[in-house]
Design an enzyme around this catalytic site. Structure first.
Site, PDB file in Angstrom:
ATOM      1  N   GLN A   1       7.288   3.939   3.899  1.00  0.00           N
ATOM      2  CA  GLN A   1       5.889   3.499   3.898  1.00  0.00           C
ATOM      3  C   GLN A   1       5.715   2.199   4.692  1.00  0.00           C
ATOM      4  O   GLN A   1       4.701   2.005   5.350  1.00  0.00           O
ATOM      5  CB  GLN A   1       5.432   3.298   2.442  1.00  0.00           C
TER       6      GLN A   1
ATOM      7  N   LYS B   1       5.305   1.771  -3.070  1.00  0.00           N
ATOM      8  CA  LYS B   1       5.281   3.136  -3.623  1.00  0.00           C
ATOM      9  C   LYS B   1       5.504   3.047  -5.119  1.00  0.00           C
ATOM     10  O   LYS B   1       6.051   2.059  -5.613  1.00  0.00           O
ATOM     11  CB  LYS B   1       6.413   3.965  -3.011  1.00  0.00           C
TER      12      LYS B   1
ATOM     13  N   SER C   1      -6.821   5.611   4.066  1.00  0.00           N
ATOM     14  CA  SER C   1      -6.884   4.784   2.857  1.00  0.00           C
ATOM     15  C   SER C   1      -7.257   3.348   3.216  1.00  0.00           C
ATOM     16  O   SER C   1      -8.023   2.699   2.505  1.00  0.00           O
ATOM     17  CB  SER C   1      -5.534   4.780   2.137  1.00  0.00           C
TER      18      SER C   1
ATOM     19  N   GLY D   1      -2.720   8.225  -4.142  1.00  0.00           N
ATOM     20  CA  GLY D   1      -2.077   9.450  -4.622  1.00  0.00           C
ATOM     21  C   GLY D   1      -0.836   9.799  -3.834  1.00  0.00           C
ATOM     22  O   GLY D   1      -0.552   9.227  -2.788  1.00  0.00           O
ATOM     23  N   ASP D   2      -0.076  10.719  -4.355  1.00  0.00           N
ATOM     24  CA  ASP D   2       1.041  11.352  -3.666  1.00  0.00           C
ATOM     25  C   ASP D   2       1.233  12.654  -4.453  1.00  0.00           C
ATOM     26  O   ASP D   2       0.292  13.112  -5.127  1.00  0.00           O
ATOM     27  CB  ASP D   2       2.292  10.446  -3.682  1.00  0.00           C
TER      28      ASP D   2
ATOM     29  N   ASN E   1      -2.624  19.400  -0.721  1.00  0.00           N
ATOM     30  CA  ASN E   1      -3.647  18.688   0.013  1.00  0.00           C
ATOM     31  C   ASN E   1      -3.355  18.574   1.515  1.00  0.00           C
ATOM     32  O   ASN E   1      -4.225  18.785   2.351  1.00  0.00           O
ATOM     33  CB  ASN E   1      -3.711  17.295  -0.643  1.00  0.00           C
TER      34      ASN E   1
ATOM     35  N   LYS F   1       5.620   3.271   8.334  1.00  0.00           N
ATOM     36  CA  LYS F   1       4.438   4.105   8.553  1.00  0.00           C
ATOM     37  C   LYS F   1       3.169   3.257   8.578  1.00  0.00           C
ATOM     38  O   LYS F   1       2.345   3.354   9.479  1.00  0.00           O
ATOM     39  CB  LYS F   1       4.363   5.122   7.408  1.00  0.00           C
TER      40      LYS F   1
ATOM     41  N   LYS G   1       0.856  -1.194   0.000  1.00  0.00           N
ATOM     42  CA  LYS G   1       0.000   0.000   0.000  1.00  0.00           C
ATOM     43  C   LYS G   1       0.873   1.218   0.000  1.00  0.00           C
ATOM     44  O   LYS G   1       1.812   1.327   0.793  1.00  0.00           O
ATOM     45  CB  LYS G   1      -0.874  -0.013   1.276  1.00  0.00           C
TER      46      LYS G   1
ATOM     47  N   THR H   1      -4.663  13.371   5.989  1.00  0.00           N
ATOM     48  CA  THR H   1      -3.247  13.533   6.362  1.00  0.00           C
ATOM     49  C   THR H   1      -3.085  14.773   7.239  1.00  0.00           C
ATOM     50  O   THR H   1      -2.431  14.731   8.289  1.00  0.00           O
ATOM     51  CB  THR H   1      -2.360  13.612   5.112  1.00  0.00           C
TER      52      THR H   1
HETATM   53  N1  GLU Z   1       1.090   9.005  -0.427  1.00  0.00           N
HETATM   54  C1  GLU Z   1       0.531   8.977   0.887  1.00  0.00           C
HETATM   55  C2  GLU Z   1       1.589   8.597   1.889  1.00  0.00           C
HETATM   56  O1  GLU Z   1       2.724   8.990   1.734  1.00  0.00           O
HETATM   57  C3  GLU Z   1      -0.714   8.137   0.960  1.00  0.00           C
HETATM   58  C4  GLU Z   1      -0.533   6.688   0.611  1.00  0.00           C
HETATM   59  C5  GLU Z   1      -1.832   5.906   0.588  1.00  0.00           C
HETATM   60  O2  GLU Z   1      -2.882   6.437   0.947  1.00  0.00           O
HETATM   61  O3  GLU Z   1      -1.755   4.736   0.208  1.00  0.00           O
HETATM   62  O4  GLU Z   1       1.382   7.950   2.875  1.00  0.00           O
END
Ligand code: GLU
Length: 449
Positions: free
Chosen positions: A111, A126, A381, A165-166, A241, A114, A90, A210
């Site tokens: 990630q 990612k 998410s 998204g990012d 955002n 996190k 994810k 976020t």
């Molecule tokens: N890009 C965001 C992050 O850095 C969201 C990632 C997601 O929702 O999967 O965590």
């Protein structure tokens, strides 16, 4: 430094010599794990750390698209499926011209930790492309996204890998990506992407999550110091955002964001980005694709500082919320000289390692790491995925309540992980350790591969 950790870092440096961002995050995370590795010799026995720093798989693909003038263009697409031990991969997709494997890998590694911290069943991944969305028409963006998904769709799925998204990828891009996925699969598998529009399976509160999560985390830090968020001034960066969500929640709780930044410089608004008109204007600025923050200064008659970063401004709380390596040693010194007490990272890896260490050493300064502070986005998410698989829609209150609880838990877990290893009140090490522990347990249980 522990010899085992040092040797893993040396290998990463040798193997990824041309990917400084990835080396940076590996050094930062692994150096926090010394007491954990000392207490768990079994990790070294099976060389767990070498597997943690190597993506399960990472691939590139060709993305060809036609511009409005009929010319053809070829970009590189990436997906890094870093670690799937605790759930489907994810993580977001970043479309930005500076994207190269080192950026995708550093973001993928962050990630993993996190996503683990959220306590939800999501592994780390990612992706993205070196495609530059600046100045592209809507039709060009659509054709690019369709081509990107044609190349990627076989390798993702609601139980396999769930992109989102990012930077450069918002609800519009997710819509085009999902449309193409649905067309190719011939099925309404909307759990394959998150950050969707509400009409086809997006979650309420996801756009704000976020920023809201970052403010909920900040409230925990302030509470620990016996302070309240009411009346606090916050210096932010970016105007996308994430910063928008911070402005909105801070205003609601009686605090004010006084700076925003863009590639062109920063604005200082002493009254704060607090009115609904100002907050809504951020969305307009982003949607315009002009990518300049000076527009805000002109519209609301506030100071604009061309070509500068906002870190010299005096504020109670600093929240670097724009991009990686935004705060170097020079800015860190300025922040310390200003007597700032709260340094709350928001963007992924916004601080260089030397600047981060310097800030953590400042007496009385509290430093919180982005992988904990910004985890509310990906956590929501995961709540979107849960709603999609249940074929239900949760209310705004329900999602916000869960987000709030998740942020409180992330904070508490970080605090206790650091305490458990005798590190005191260390939110940076605590987040790394707590995030690591869950993935490590799952990897140990699943055997060596
Ligand atoms: N890009 C965001 C992050 O850095 C969201 C990632 C997601 O929702 O999967 O965590």
């Amino acid at each position: 430094m522990n010899a085992y950790i040092a040797s893993v870092i040396e290998n990463v440096k040798a193997r990824h010599a041309n990917e400084p961002e990835f080396v940076q995050t590996v050094e930062e995370v692994l150096s926090s794990l010394e007491p954990v590795v000392a207490k768990h010799p079994e990790y070294e026995k099976v060389d767990l750390l070498s597997r943690m720093v190597e993506p399960e798989r990472m691939f590139t693909f060709r993305v060809c698209w036609m511009a409005d003038d009929g010319t053809w263009h070829t970009n590189i697409g990436y997906r890094c499926q870093f670690n799937g031990a605790i759930g489907p991969y994810k993580g977001g997709l970043r479309f930005q011209k500076n994207v190269y494997p080192g950026i995708i890998k550093f973001l993928g590694f962050e990630q993993v930790f996190k996503n683990s911290l959220t306590g939800l069943p999501i592994g780390g991944g990612k992706g993205g492309s070196d495609f530059d969305p600046a100045g592209k028409s809507d039709a060009e963006i659509m054709r690019f996204c369709q081509s990107f998904m044609q190349a990627l769709y076989r390798y993702i799925g609601p139980d396999v890998d769930v992109p989102a998204g990012d930077m450069g990828v918002g609800a519009r891009e997710i819509g085009y990506l999902y449309g193409e996925y649905r067309r190719l699969k011939g099925a309404f598998e909307n759990g394959v992407l998150t950050g969707k529009g509400f009409s086809y399976g997006g979650s309420l509160i996801r756009p704000e999550a976020t920023g809201f999560g970052a403010v909920y985390y900040l409230e925990n830090v302030l509470k620990h110091e016996g302070e309240s968020i009411q009346g606090k001034t916050i210096a932010c960066a970016g105007f996308g955002n994430v910063t928008w969500g911070i402005c909105k929640k801070a205003a609601e709780l009686g605090a004010k964001v006084v700076t925003l930044s863009g590639p062109d410089g920063y604005i200082y608004d002493p009254d704060g980005v607090v009115t609904p008109e100002k907050i809504a204007y951020l969305v307009e600025m982003r949607g315009s694709g002009r990518n300049r923050v000076q527009d805000y200064a002109e519209k609301f008659s506030v100071e604009f500082h061309a070509g500068e970063k906002p870190w010299g401004v005096k504020a109670d709380v600093i929240m670097p919320s724009a991009m990686q390596n935004d705060v170097h040693m020079e800015q860190a010194k300025q922040i310390a000289a200003n007597g700032v007490k709260y340094y709350i990272e928001v963007a992924n890896m916004p601080t260089t390692n030397d600047a981060l260490r310097f800030l953590m050493e400042q007496p009385g300064m509290i430093v919180a790491p982005s992988k904990a502070v910004n985890a509310g986005g990906v956590a929501t998410s995961a709540l979107e995925m849960a709603q999609n698989s249940e074929r239900l829609v949760w209310t705004e209150e329900e999602v916000d309540k869960q987000l709030h609880q998740i942020m409180d838990t992330i904070y508490n877990m970080s605090v206790s992980a650091a305490e458990q290893y005798g590190l005191g009140y260390n939110l940076v090490a605590g987040a790394n350790i707590a995030g690591f522990q869950r993935v490590a347990d799952a990897m140990m249980a699943q055997g060596v591969f």
